[in-house]
Design a protein around this motif. Sequence first.
Motif, PDB file in Angstrom:
ATOM      1  N   LEU A   1       0.866  -1.315   0.051  1.00 54.65           N
ATOM      2  CA  LEU A   1       0.038  -0.025   0.112  1.00 54.65           C
ATOM      3  C   LEU A   1       0.843   1.168   0.148  1.00 54.65           C
ATOM      4  O   LEU A   1       1.869   1.290   0.736  1.00 54.65           O
ATOM      5  N   VAL A   2       0.311   2.124  -0.871  1.00 50.69           N
ATOM      6  CA  VAL A   2       1.109   3.463  -0.995  1.00 50.69           C
ATOM      7  C   VAL A   2       0.337   4.642  -0.436  1.00 50.69           C
ATOM      8  O   VAL A   2       0.905   5.474   0.386  1.00 50.69           O
ATOM      9  N   ALA A   3      -0.907   4.646  -0.743  1.00 47.29           N
ATOM     10  CA  ALA A   3      -1.859   5.777  -0.110  1.00 47.29           C
ATOM     11  C   ALA A   3      -3.226   5.162  -0.036  1.00 47.29           C
ATOM     12  O   ALA A   3      -3.723   4.384  -0.689  1.00 47.29           O
ATOM     13  N   ASN A   4      -3.894   5.795   0.821  1.00 44.56           N
ATOM     14  CA  ASN A   4      -5.304   5.263   1.368  1.00 44.56           C
ATOM     15  C   ASN A   4      -5.994   6.432   1.743  1.00 44.56           C
ATOM     16  O   ASN A   4      -6.081   6.966   2.586  1.00 44.56           O
ATOM     17  N   VAL A   5      -6.957   6.967   0.776  1.00 42.28           N
ATOM     18  CA  VAL A   5      -7.882   7.920   0.991  1.00 42.28           C
ATOM     19  C   VAL A   5      -9.186   7.173   1.802  1.00 42.28           C
ATOM     20  O   VAL A   5      -9.820   6.368   1.388  1.00 42.28           O
ATOM     21  N   VAL A   6      -9.705   7.871   2.678  1.00 43.70           N
ATOM     22  CA  VAL A   6     -10.664   7.606   3.574  1.00 43.70           C
ATOM     23  C   VAL A   6     -11.794   8.680   3.892  1.00 43.70           C
ATOM     24  O   VAL A   6     -11.375   9.714   3.673  1.00 43.70           O
TER      25      VAL A   6
ATOM     26  N   LEU B   1      -8.970   0.925  10.274  1.00 43.79           N
ATOM     27  CA  LEU B   1     -10.131   1.482  11.265  1.00 43.79           C
ATOM     28  C   LEU B   1     -11.055   2.651  10.501  1.00 43.79           C
ATOM     29  O   LEU B   1     -12.064   2.703  10.714  1.00 43.79           O
ATOM     30  N   ALA B   2     -10.485   3.190   9.500  1.00 44.20           N
ATOM     31  CA  ALA B   2     -11.207   4.268   8.839  1.00 44.20           C
ATOM     32  C   ALA B   2     -12.044   3.479   7.496  1.00 44.20           C
ATOM     33  O   ALA B   2     -11.702   2.498   7.307  1.00 44.20           O
ATOM     34  N   GLU B   3     -12.970   4.508   7.120  1.00 44.20           N
ATOM     35  CA  GLU B   3     -13.661   3.884   5.871  1.00 44.20           C
ATOM     36  C   GLU B   3     -12.815   4.281   4.419  1.00 44.20           C
ATOM     37  O   GLU B   3     -12.761   5.356   3.905  1.00 44.20           O
ATOM     38  N   SER B   4     -12.273   3.247   4.148  1.00 44.34           N
ATOM     39  CA  SER B   4     -11.270   3.166   3.126  1.00 44.34           C
ATOM     40  C   SER B   4     -12.244   3.463   1.754  1.00 44.34           C
ATOM     41  O   SER B   4     -13.229   2.760   1.522  1.00 44.34           O
ATOM     42  N   TYR B   5     -11.757   4.491   0.946  1.00 43.90           N
ATOM     43  CA  TYR B   5     -12.685   4.732  -0.346  1.00 43.90           C
ATOM     44  C   TYR B   5     -11.725   4.564  -1.508  1.00 43.90           C
ATOM     45  O   TYR B   5     -11.978   4.065  -2.470  1.00 43.90           O
ATOM     46  N   ILE B   6     -10.416   5.235  -1.489  1.00 36.50           N
ATOM     47  CA  ILE B   6      -9.693   4.777  -2.605  1.00 36.50           C
ATOM     48  C   ILE B   6      -8.254   4.313  -2.018  1.00 36.50           C
ATOM     49  O   ILE B   6      -7.734   4.970  -1.064  1.00 36.50           O
ATOM     50  N   GLN B   7      -7.731   3.319  -2.741  1.00 34.37           N
ATOM     51  CA  GLN B   7      -6.390   2.529  -2.216  1.00 34.37           C
ATOM     52  C   GLN B   7      -5.533   2.685  -3.525  1.00 34.37           C
ATOM     53  O   GLN B   7      -6.075   2.260  -4.683  1.00 34.37           O
ATOM     54  N   ILE B   8      -4.306   2.855  -3.142  1.00 29.38           N
ATOM     55  CA  ILE B   8      -3.220   2.926  -4.356  1.00 29.38           C
ATOM     56  C   ILE B   8      -2.151   1.917  -3.916  1.00 29.38           C
ATOM     57  O   ILE B   8      -1.440   2.269  -2.918  1.00 29.38           O
ATOM     58  N   TRP B   9      -1.875   0.793  -4.655  1.00 30.42           N
ATOM     59  CA  TRP B   9      -0.986  -0.312  -4.165  1.00 30.42           C
ATOM     60  C   TRP B   9       0.211  -0.245  -5.242  1.00 30.42           C
ATOM     61  O   TRP B   9      -0.223  -0.198  -6.540  1.00 30.42           O
ATOM     62  N   GLU B  10       1.346  -0.456  -4.682  1.00 27.65           N
ATOM     63  CA  GLU B  10       2.364  -0.429  -5.695  1.00 27.65           C
ATOM     64  C   GLU B  10       2.985  -1.890  -5.605  1.00 27.65           C
ATOM     65  O   GLU B  10       3.017  -2.432  -4.656  1.00 27.65           O
TER      66      GLU B  10
END
Length: 725
Positions: free
Chosen positions: A612-617, A688-697
């Motif tokens: 995982l690189v970034a996680n928009v919640v 624990l947060a409501e993940s909405y967008i994830q960027i995986w490397e």
Amino acid sequence: MSKRPATEDLDAMEDVASPAPKKFRSDGEESLDGRMAEMERNMRALTPQVPQSRQQQPVTATDDADEGDDDDAPGVVAPIRQAAPTAGYDDLYLDSIDRHVLDFDFEKLCSVSLSNINVYACLVCGRYYQGRGLKSHAYFHALDEDHHVFINMQTQRVYVLPEGYEVLSRSLDDIKFVADPRYTRADVARLDRGRSSETGLCYTLTGKTYTPGFVGMNNIKENDYLNVVVQALAHVPPLRNFLLLDEFGSGTALQKPKDGKTKDGALTNTNAELVKRFGLLVRKIWNPRAFKAHVSPHELLQEVALRSNRRFTLTAQSDPVDFLTWFLNNLHLGLGGSRTRPGSSIVQRVFQGRVRVKSEKLEAVGAAAAAAAAAAAATEAESNSFSNEMQIDTQLPVRSGVPQQQQHQIPPPPGFGGTGFGGFSQPPPPGMSMHAPSFAGPPGMPSMGSSTMTPPPPSSLPPPPSSSSSATPTSAQAAKAASLPPKPDSDVSRFLLLTLDLPPAPLFQDEQERNIIPQVPLATLLEKYDGQASRDQGDVRRRFRLRGPLPPYLVLHMKRFSANKFVTERNPTIVTFDPRGLDMRPYVEDEQGNSLNKFIGDEDDDDMIYDLVANVVHEAVRARSDDVAVDSAEERRTWKVQLRDRSGATSSGAADDKRNNGVGNNEDKWVVAQDLFVEPVAGELLYLAESYIQIWERRKRPVPGPASNGAKGRKAVPVNGASKK
């Protein structure tokens, strides 16, 4: 300048009348137009007397018509323009610069004319003005406010007004770097390395520490949806390095047609300015010599609002997924990418992948059953018509002189016994003899006195209809073909992000009379792309399967919001995941359609493991505090992003983490950024947060050390329970 001595004694001239004033020297009273014309002539006469030397030489207006004019009158000083500063005064006015008020993040528009052409920034007050000529707004600002140092926002050259000469002092390099940061390949290579004396913490003008790349972004009103997307894209290394080095190429420049001429000076690439402003914002995010620990996306927002036709603005909240989709496509076009040729820009080379979609119509089952029933009914109707043609339904005529009982007596068919069918009113079938001698058979057939059956001649039988005999097997084949469901259509499409469907939220409450917040693993959501699970969309059933090779970076979208005719519903399901070691092998197939989960080799293990690189919640905030009716209180959407700080661990430490299944002493650090606030967060608490967008490397293969003699390093082992076969 001392007053020159008088040529005559003033006491001897007591009785001499004084000369008349200048305006009354003419015979008659001079008109206003005449005086204005004379003033214009005097100003034109002063223009060629402006000195161009290195020293200031004021020019005094004289009156050639009257040499005896009063010399005590103040002279008219012409505007002074210098090509270079006066010797010994190279740093003149530089002490008036105030770096605390400088903010180059806002759109470069003149504060008077609102023009974006040839804009200068005042380094004393930080305002924008247009031009530096004698009649420009910056020139009048220098005279009115006594502010003299200006910088051109396009060329980064500093000038002193009203003199107009350029300042070449190296003390202004920090201001030029803040206005437009520039990086070398060595600077970019040090961004992801471990902390050292060169890449340690940076300091603002007020002494506040910050980390380059992890700075807050100003939320002007309702633009946090854009902030989180920009922060996430700024931490994708290939895209970030491309923007930091300003390697836009000819795709974002002022392109000219093949004949070398432009029409009306128009841009052939309308998205070039969007790429330019996004690249400038990314360079400011990673600026190690910033004056403050935050940036403002105002300049990018203005261009986004213009290009999207006010679809995305800074005054209205929008969906980050909608903006991300629009932004990536326009970045691709702005970088010179093609609409039909894949991989033609850095955006597609980083994010674009392929997925096989198998579609099947749900109404095909009902249509096949109806067609089979229709074919069976047609076959039965044809068979009934053939049997009706072989029967005679007309009544026989009654002959005179013959008893009624004997007129319709016919012998029974073989096997029935008896002497006749006295009760039947129909004649016997063709080819059967009559027992009563009084009945004559059909024309061409002799009457027979016995009850034995003799076959009639072939010419006497009616020929069977040719259409029924040939249509019966054809209708059966058509019915059989119609009963089979149609074959599903398979198509390979390209994607920039993958959408994952969340399970519906529960309707009931738990024992404490509270709504249960469900949890679902990320691997369960990814089963949508295993080729077996189906998704019904209207009257079409689809199955998805990822086609290898996968892109270097995967963008996953958890579909949390569903809109109906009245409201937009939010799904609060929590998605659990491990930020390291996401195994994508069960969901990928090769070009021939074979599953890579069964035939994968040891050499390609790391090609399917992602980190995982970034996680928009998403975070729901009550718009008002209503203790009585909490359910009726309105919710406001807020967005924040969780970012991985890979510079917290050295390259060797990262390799050790891979050998320890992602758990080691030098783990990557995580920070959460929400508007201007940037705080550290534990990696174990990301889900624990409501993940909405994830960027995986995609995990890179470890580089073999010098002691391995060219042998391959150890491979990383997935941490989500997947085993190799």
